[in-house]
Design an enzyme around this catalytic site. Sequence first.
Site, PDB file in Angstrom:
ATOM      1  NE  ARG A  68      -9.462 -11.649  -7.787  1.00  0.00           N
ATOM      2  CZ  ARG A  68      -9.745 -12.935  -7.653  1.00  0.00           C
ATOM      3  NH1 ARG A  68      -9.032 -13.690  -6.855  1.00  0.00           N
ATOM      4  NH2 ARG A  68     -10.760 -13.471  -8.313  1.00  0.00           N
ATOM      5  N   GLY A 113       0.797  -1.244   0.000  1.00  0.00           N
ATOM      6  CA  GLY A 113       0.000   0.000   0.000  1.00  0.00           C
ATOM      7  C   GLY A 113       0.818   1.276   0.000  1.00  0.00           C
ATOM      8  NE  ARG A 159      -9.561 -14.439 -13.319  1.00  0.00           N
ATOM      9  CZ  ARG A 159      -8.574 -14.434 -12.438  1.00  0.00           C
ATOM     10  NH1 ARG A 159      -8.403 -13.417 -11.642  1.00  0.00           N
ATOM     11  NH2 ARG A 159      -7.738 -15.453 -12.356  1.00  0.00           N
ATOM     12  CD  GLU A 189      -2.151  -5.816 -25.847  1.00  0.00           C
ATOM     13  OE1 GLU A 189      -0.977  -6.096 -26.071  1.00  0.00           O
ATOM     14  OE2 GLU A 189      -2.807  -4.981 -26.499  1.00  0.00           O
ATOM     15  CG  LEU A 190      -0.907  -7.985 -17.937  1.00  0.00           C
ATOM     16  CD1 LEU A 190      -1.872  -7.827 -16.777  1.00  0.00           C
ATOM     17  CD2 LEU A 190      -0.089  -9.262 -17.786  1.00  0.00           C
ATOM     18  CG  HIS A 244       3.798  -2.522 -15.215  1.00  0.00           C
ATOM     19  ND1 HIS A 244       3.492  -3.737 -14.627  1.00  0.00           N
ATOM     20  CD2 HIS A 244       4.877  -2.738 -16.011  1.00  0.00           C
ATOM     21  CE1 HIS A 244       4.353  -4.647 -15.067  1.00  0.00           C
ATOM     22  NE2 HIS A 244       5.195  -4.063 -15.899  1.00  0.00           N
ATOM     23  CG  ASN A 271      -2.060  -1.164 -13.051  1.00  0.00           C
ATOM     24  OD1 ASN A 271      -2.022  -1.302 -11.820  1.00  0.00           O
ATOM     25  ND2 ASN A 271      -1.325  -1.913 -13.868  1.00  0.00           N
ATOM     26  CG  LEU A 280      -8.680  -6.105 -13.023  1.00  0.00           C
ATOM     27  CD1 LEU A 280      -8.474  -4.674 -13.514  1.00  0.00           C
ATOM     28  CD2 LEU A 280      -9.524  -6.098 -11.756  1.00  0.00           C
ATOM     29  CB  THR A 324      -6.965  -1.539 -22.563  1.00  0.00           C
ATOM     30  OG1 THR A 324      -5.583  -1.926 -22.583  1.00  0.00           O
ATOM     31  CG2 THR A 324      -7.093  -0.040 -22.798  1.00  0.00           C
TER      32      THR A 324
HETATM   33  C1  GRF Z   1       4.265  -1.462  -7.204  1.00  0.00           C
HETATM   34  O1  GRF Z   1       5.582  -1.743  -7.576  1.00  0.00           O
HETATM   35  C2  GRF Z   1       3.386  -1.281  -8.405  1.00  0.00           C
HETATM   36  O2  GRF Z   1       4.050  -0.726  -9.502  1.00  0.00           O
HETATM   37  C3  GRF Z   1       2.978  -2.698  -8.715  1.00  0.00           C
HETATM   38  O3  GRF Z   1       2.798  -3.306  -7.452  1.00  0.00           O
HETATM   39  C4  GRF Z   1       3.607  -2.637  -6.488  1.00  0.00           C
HETATM   40  C5  GRF Z   1       2.671  -2.176  -5.397  1.00  0.00           C
HETATM   41  O4  GRF Z   1       3.349  -1.612  -4.306  1.00  0.00           O
HETATM   42  N1  GRF Z   1       1.788  -2.709  -9.545  1.00  0.00           N
HETATM   43  P1  GRF Z   1       2.532  -0.904  -3.139  1.00  0.00           P
HETATM   44  O5  GRF Z   1       1.535  -1.921  -2.606  1.00  0.00           O
HETATM   45  O6  GRF Z   1       1.853   0.299  -3.709  1.00  0.00           O
HETATM   46  O7  GRF Z   1       3.566  -0.546  -2.126  1.00  0.00           O
END
Ligand code: GRF
Length: 215
Positions: free
Chosen positions: A90, A11, A64, A142-143, A108, A106, A92, A140
């Site tokens: 998870r 978090g 799911r 696509e992952l 990444h 999101n 989606l 979207t």
């Molecule tokens: C982060 O590295 C984020 O990019 C990825 O999962 C991790 C989550 O970290 N999707 P946190 O729970 O926000 O500390």
Amino acid sequence: MKLVVLISGRGSNLKAIAQAFKERKIKGKISLVISNKKDAHGLEVAREYGIPSEFHDPSVFKTREEYDIHLVERIKEEKPDLVVLAGYMRILSDYFIESFEGKLINIHPSLTPAFTGLKAQKQAIQYGAKFSGCTVHFVTKELDAGPVVIQAVVPIKPDDTEHTLSDKILQYEHRIYPQAVKWISEGRIKVKGRQVIVEGAEYGTLPVNPALEDF
Ligand code: GRF
């Protein structure tokens, strides 16, 4: 601006966004934090910031899709302007993604489209890339491949490990995620196909690799 944030773990991105709301750098609030893991540290972060939080147990649903139908219903009760995935581990369902199309983002830990999926930082190290970073994108089907809102570049040094690189990237995650939420909350984001345009944003130049000599 009303957000629902979905988490599964630590978090720290939730915390960065919650802090930006607390300091009124972003106007609005996180109305609900949802976790699919009971012991997610992010639930404590939510409590620390006085944000309502709930654990929704996937194991009581047969599929799911059924879990996602349940989640969508709960999220919609909040009438959020934006649904934020912050380490939500998870996959989606299409139903979930369609339910919040254009309102679902999101983060990444790579420069997409490189190193999508799990362990992006380890992938970057193993590939021998000289730079990686992080990306906030619209979700979207696509992952890790939706239109990019903002990215930050992080150099990879020869002695970096998966751990040190993850730490460095995370510092930038905590800056670009609140920034993306702020832009969206100010109505400054326009999506045209794959292009995300930020109205009024200044684009400076990046330092290139310091190892590059003067040619
Ligand atoms: C982060 O590295 C984020 O990019 C990825 O999962 C991790 C989550 O970290 N999707 P946190 O729970 O926000 O500390």
